[in-house]
Scaffold this active site. Sequence first.
Site, PDB file in Angstrom:
ATOM      1  CG  HIS A 104       4.223 -23.074  26.410  1.00 45.30           C
ATOM      2  ND1 HIS A 104       4.588 -22.660  27.668  1.00 45.30           N
ATOM      3  CD2 HIS A 104       3.695 -24.324  26.558  1.00 45.30           C
ATOM      4  CE1 HIS A 104       4.300 -23.611  28.543  1.00 45.30           C
ATOM      5  NE2 HIS A 104       3.753 -24.631  27.898  1.00 45.30           N
ATOM      6  CD  GLU A 105       2.293 -26.573  23.468  1.00 45.93           C
ATOM      7  OE1 GLU A 105       2.891 -27.674  23.531  1.00 45.93           O
ATOM      8  OE2 GLU A 105       1.552 -26.155  24.377  1.00 45.93           O
ATOM      9  CG  HIS A 158       6.374 -28.466  26.113  1.00 46.18           C
ATOM     10  ND1 HIS A 158       6.912 -28.596  27.365  1.00 46.18           N
ATOM     11  CD2 HIS A 158       5.231 -27.727  26.277  1.00 46.18           C
ATOM     12  CE1 HIS A 158       6.135 -27.974  28.260  1.00 46.18           C
ATOM     13  NE2 HIS A 158       5.118 -27.438  27.611  1.00 46.18           N
TER      14      HIS A 158
END
Length: 442
Positions: free
Chosen positions: A21-22, A25
């Site tokens: 997920h990170e 980003h």
Amino acid sequence: MSFLWSLVSFIIVIGVLVSVHEYGHFWAARKCGIKVHRFSIGFGKVLWSKKDKQGTEFAVSLIPLGGYVKMLDERNETVPAELKSQSFNSKTVLQRMFVIVAGPLANFIFAILAYWVVFAVGIPSVKPVIDSVKPNSIAAQAQLAPHSQILAVDGTESPDWETINMLLATKLGNEQVTLTVTPFGENRPQQKTLNIQAWTFDPDKQSAFGALGIQPVGNQVEMKIAKVVENSPAEKAGLLVGDEIYTALGETFAWQDFVKQVQQGYPLSLQIHRDGQILAVTLIPEQQENRYVVGIAPTIHPMNEQYRTELKYDMLDALWKGAEKTAQLSWLTLKVIGKLLTGDLSLNNLSGPISIAQGAGISSQIGFVYYLGFMALISVNLGMMNLFPLPVLDGGHLVFLAAEGIKGKPVSDKVQNVFYRIGATLLLMLTVFALFNDFLRL
């Protein structure tokens, strides 16, 4: 040992999915020319870190239940003039939205790739063949016949019971659902419409198809004792291997019904058939780890091989099936959230980290493909939940950015702070409620 295994399995799942997920980003921020100060897996004190050539610190922190990407942002720090063009807030609304949505998108991509591996390697399954239909049930009213195979739910192909259960769960609150069935081993599909207006079920206690009155083909359980545990209530009552168990009135017993009675904790009056003799026995359950046991195992007859199958495809079809499965799970998650909000599903069905840890532990013990499939499931849920328009989540940031795009200027810090506090409070309340549900299930 079981607790430790579940804990380690849970930490691995969270660590991998948070990293994915990170990284979404992080990757999007780099593509948009935003300077990233830190990419951290975990919160709190930094345990290990290393900087790359662009000055980004990659860190592993103490609390492994999340992570973050810290970007250069004039709203949080003083930015030198030469670096202003690399700050998050200097980018266009669309660029910032891309950075925000890239996190959940990475979770969906991970799920597709994980299911790709699962379906390419192959996962054992059971054909969705109906063994019996409960009298006076919804399934019986629709005239579903035993020994029929379910092919589709409202037109969506359903190769196994897991898919059928998932699709049926999305129909809760609808007026009807149509199953495509055929006599097992034949190709004579027909439509059966089930009236589900009054249909309800508890996902923690039964399957969706079970609540409709459908009993799937599976291993056959005979109420004939195959094992008696030493020093157990069964041994103390004089039960022996080979004994056949009946009710006190001499009626046949289903194993599920027997287990339900044991879990009530009250003494059970039984008839035991042994070598042509009928014996009256009272069995007194003992409590162990929040459940009652009597110390016997029934005789299990494995299902016929004709009902077994393997969900395995070539590389291209496996990728398509992975994308299809991810889309189905995303839609299911969205429908479940909607049904929780409308009251069709009780908030008591919310699960928290303890339930996830238990699922991680069980799936990792069964095998790699099951564990990977579980990771994919949680990844989809993580992606969908982060898109929920709650201010502290990615979805909330997207709402503020959409408002900025419409108004032509950012939403004021004062308004954002108010909504962040509300969002944080709601999220905390949901987390506590989910944890409470987890403890009730222990």
